[in-house]
Scaffold this motif. Structure first.
Motif, PDB file in Angstrom:
ATOM      1  N   ASP A  14     -31.930 -18.462   5.118  1.00 43.80           N
ATOM      2  CA  ASP A  14     -32.120 -19.566   6.050  1.00 43.80           C
ATOM      3  C   ASP A  14     -31.635 -20.805   5.303  1.00 43.80           C
ATOM      4  O   ASP A  14     -30.954 -20.685   4.292  1.00 43.80           O
ATOM      5  N   HIS A  15     -31.978 -21.986   5.765  1.00 42.07           N
ATOM      6  CA  HIS A  15     -31.467 -23.185   5.099  1.00 42.07           C
ATOM      7  C   HIS A  15     -32.198 -23.521   3.791  1.00 42.07           C
ATOM      8  O   HIS A  15     -31.744 -24.370   3.038  1.00 42.07           O
ATOM      9  N   SER A  16     -33.307 -22.848   3.527  1.00 44.88           N
ATOM     10  CA  SER A  16     -34.056 -23.188   2.324  1.00 44.88           C
ATOM     11  C   SER A  16     -33.947 -22.148   1.212  1.00 44.88           C
ATOM     12  O   SER A  16     -34.110 -22.475   0.045  1.00 44.88           O
ATOM     13  N   MET A  17     -33.672 -20.871   1.588  1.00 41.62           N
ATOM     14  CA  MET A  17     -33.702 -19.815   0.590  1.00 41.62           C
ATOM     15  C   MET A  17     -32.772 -18.665   0.980  1.00 41.62           C
ATOM     16  O   MET A  17     -32.612 -18.366   2.160  1.00 41.62           O
ATOM     17  N   ILE A  36     -31.623  -8.838  -6.284  1.00 41.97           N
ATOM     18  CA  ILE A  36     -31.080  -9.205  -7.592  1.00 41.97           C
ATOM     19  C   ILE A  36     -31.302 -10.682  -7.909  1.00 41.97           C
ATOM     20  O   ILE A  36     -31.291 -11.073  -9.051  1.00 41.97           O
ATOM     21  N   GLU A  37     -31.496 -11.469  -6.856  1.00 39.41           N
ATOM     22  CA  GLU A  37     -31.642 -12.905  -7.100  1.00 39.41           C
ATOM     23  C   GLU A  37     -32.137 -13.613  -5.849  1.00 39.41           C
ATOM     24  O   GLU A  37     -31.880 -13.185  -4.734  1.00 39.41           O
ATOM     25  N   THR A  38     -32.833 -14.710  -6.064  1.00 33.49           N
ATOM     26  CA  THR A  38     -33.211 -15.612  -4.986  1.00 33.49           C
ATOM     27  C   THR A  38     -32.629 -16.975  -5.321  1.00 33.49           C
ATOM     28  O   THR A  38     -32.792 -17.459  -6.438  1.00 33.49           O
ATOM     29  N   ILE A  39     -31.933 -17.546  -4.352  1.00 32.09           N
ATOM     30  CA  ILE A  39     -31.350 -18.872  -4.536  1.00 32.09           C
ATOM     31  C   ILE A  39     -32.048 -19.818  -3.574  1.00 32.09           C
ATOM     32  O   ILE A  39     -32.142 -19.520  -2.375  1.00 32.09           O
ATOM     33  N   GLU A  40     -32.553 -20.924  -4.093  1.00 29.40           N
ATOM     34  CA  GLU A  40     -33.246 -21.895  -3.251  1.00 29.40           C
ATOM     35  C   GLU A  40     -32.416 -23.153  -3.083  1.00 29.40           C
ATOM     36  O   GLU A  40     -31.774 -23.614  -4.017  1.00 29.40           O
ATOM     37  N   LYS A  42     -22.395 -23.034  -2.223  1.00 23.72           N
ATOM     38  CA  LYS A  42     -21.506 -22.743  -3.355  1.00 23.72           C
ATOM     39  C   LYS A  42     -22.145 -21.744  -4.312  1.00 23.72           C
ATOM     40  O   LYS A  42     -21.471 -20.851  -4.830  1.00 23.72           O
ATOM     41  N   LYS A  43     -23.451 -21.896  -4.556  1.00 24.60           N
ATOM     42  CA  LYS A  43     -24.154 -20.961  -5.446  1.00 24.60           C
ATOM     43  C   LYS A  43     -24.124 -19.552  -4.867  1.00 24.60           C
ATOM     44  O   LYS A  43     -23.920 -18.574  -5.594  1.00 24.60           O
ATOM     45  N   HIS A  73     -20.057  -9.450   7.341  1.00 22.44           N
ATOM     46  CA  HIS A  73     -20.671  -9.295   8.656  1.00 22.44           C
ATOM     47  C   HIS A  73     -21.841 -10.272   8.754  1.00 22.44           C
ATOM     48  O   HIS A  73     -22.537 -10.517   7.765  1.00 22.44           O
ATOM     49  N   VAL A  74     -22.056 -10.791   9.959  1.00 19.43           N
ATOM     50  CA  VAL A  74     -23.145 -11.738  10.203  1.00 19.43           C
ATOM     51  C   VAL A  74     -24.031 -11.151  11.296  1.00 19.43           C
ATOM     52  O   VAL A  74     -23.539 -10.750  12.351  1.00 19.43           O
ATOM     53  N   LYS A  75     -25.347 -11.099  11.027  1.00 20.33           N
ATOM     54  CA  LYS A  75     -26.298 -10.552  12.003  1.00 20.33           C
ATOM     55  C   LYS A  75     -27.503 -11.472  12.125  1.00 20.33           C
ATOM     56  O   LYS A  75     -28.002 -12.002  11.132  1.00 20.33           O
ATOM     57  N   GLU A  76     -27.961 -11.639  13.352  1.00 25.59           N
ATOM     58  CA  GLU A  76     -29.164 -12.437  13.644  1.00 25.59           C
ATOM     59  C   GLU A  76     -30.391 -11.551  13.455  1.00 25.59           C
ATOM     60  O   GLU A  76     -30.443 -10.432  13.967  1.00 25.59           O
ATOM     61  N   THR A  77     -31.378 -12.031  12.705  1.00 28.74           N
ATOM     62  CA  THR A  77     -32.650 -11.318  12.541  1.00 28.74           C
ATOM     63  C   THR A  77     -33.788 -12.336  12.530  1.00 28.74           C
ATOM     64  O   THR A  77     -33.560 -13.540  12.440  1.00 28.74           O
ATOM     65  N   ASP A  78     -34.996 -11.813  12.580  1.00 27.84           N
ATOM     66  CA  ASP A  78     -36.178 -12.650  12.440  1.00 27.84           C
ATOM     67  C   ASP A  78     -36.494 -12.805  10.960  1.00 27.84           C
ATOM     68  O   ASP A  78     -35.789 -12.290  10.101  1.00 27.84           O
ATOM     69  N   LYS A  79     -37.596 -13.498  10.690  1.00 24.46           N
ATOM     70  CA  LYS A  79     -38.076 -13.552   9.312  1.00 24.46           C
ATOM     71  C   LYS A  79     -38.457 -12.138   8.919  1.00 24.46           C
ATOM     72  O   LYS A  79     -38.920 -11.360   9.744  1.00 24.46           O
ATOM     73  N   MET A  80     -38.264 -11.812   7.657  1.00 24.17           N
ATOM     74  CA  MET A  80     -38.534 -10.461   7.171  1.00 24.17           C
ATOM     75  C   MET A  80     -39.174 -10.498   5.796  1.00 24.17           C
ATOM     76  O   MET A  80     -38.870 -11.384   4.998  1.00 24.17           O
ATOM     77  N   ASN A  81     -40.011  -9.491   5.538  1.00 25.97           N
ATOM     78  CA  ASN A  81     -40.541  -9.356   4.186  1.00 25.97           C
ATOM     79  C   ASN A  81     -39.543  -8.539   3.360  1.00 25.97           C
ATOM     80  O   ASN A  81     -38.530  -8.064   3.882  1.00 25.97           O
ATOM     81  N   ALA A  82     -39.820  -8.367   2.089  1.00 24.16           N
ATOM     82  CA  ALA A  82     -38.869  -7.697   1.188  1.00 24.16           C
ATOM     83  C   ALA A  82     -38.569  -6.268   1.654  1.00 24.16           C
ATOM     84  O   ALA A  82     -37.414  -5.834   1.630  1.00 24.16           O
ATOM     85  N   TYR A  83     -39.571  -5.542   2.080  1.00 22.16           N
ATOM     86  CA  TYR A  83     -39.365  -4.164   2.546  1.00 22.16           C
ATOM     87  C   TYR A  83     -38.469  -4.145   3.784  1.00 22.16           C
ATOM     88  O   TYR A  83     -37.554  -3.319   3.872  1.00 22.16           O
ATOM     89  N   GLN A  84     -38.717  -5.039   4.726  1.00 23.16           N
ATOM     90  CA  GLN A  84     -37.909  -5.099   5.949  1.00 23.16           C
ATOM     91  C   GLN A  84     -36.455  -5.463   5.631  1.00 23.16           C
ATOM     92  O   GLN A  84     -35.533  -4.911   6.237  1.00 23.16           O
TER      93      GLN A  84
END
Length: 130
Positions: free
Chosen positions: A12-15, A28-32, A64-65, A104-115
């Motif tokens: 999303d726009h924050s993470m 492998i990584e989270t970019i904020e 860019k990151k 590829h670009v796909k629309e999804t809802d918020k998801m937890n790590a397993y989802q």
């Protein structure tokens, strides 16, 4: 034959959560993004125009990151609940370094790590995207 490197990015726009697709997919990584709600409030106090300029600059740095990571993959799935994935896709489409990468670009809802992992597994296991 060279193996195809695949990356899934829920964002999303924050993470952005980057997950490599392999025998055992894992994050492998989270970019904020540095443009937080608090940052927005501080910049808005200096004026709306200043705030929008700063927001664009910080989103550009955030994208860019992510792009620096994508360059190392052959296939990429961008997914998430906001239009951030589409904005990133548009920026990558303008850059010749990303021409050979299938994105590829796909629309999804918020998801937890397993989802997120399950979604990536389904996507890259599909005969359409192998």
């Amino acid at each position: 034959m060279k193996s195809t490197k695949k990356l899934g990015i829920w964002m999303d726009h924050s993470m952005a959560h980057l997950m490599e697709f392999s025998e055992t997919p894992f994050e492998i990584e989270t970019i904020e993004s540095k443009f937080t709600h608090e940052e927005k409030e501080k910049k808005l106090a200096k004026g709306e125009s200043f705030m929008h300029h700063k927001e664009q600059q910080m989103h550009s740095d955030y994208f860019k990151k992510i792009a620096q990571k994508i360059i190392n993959y052959d296939k990429v799935l961008l997914f998430g609940p906001t239009n951030a994935k589409t904005e990133l896709f548009n920026k990558l489409s303008e850059d010749n370094r990303f021409v050979k990468i299938k994105i590829h670009v796909k629309e999804t809802d918020k998801m937890n790590a397993y989802q997120r992992q399950s979604f990536i597994n389904q996507h890259f296991s599909s005969p359409l995207y192998k």
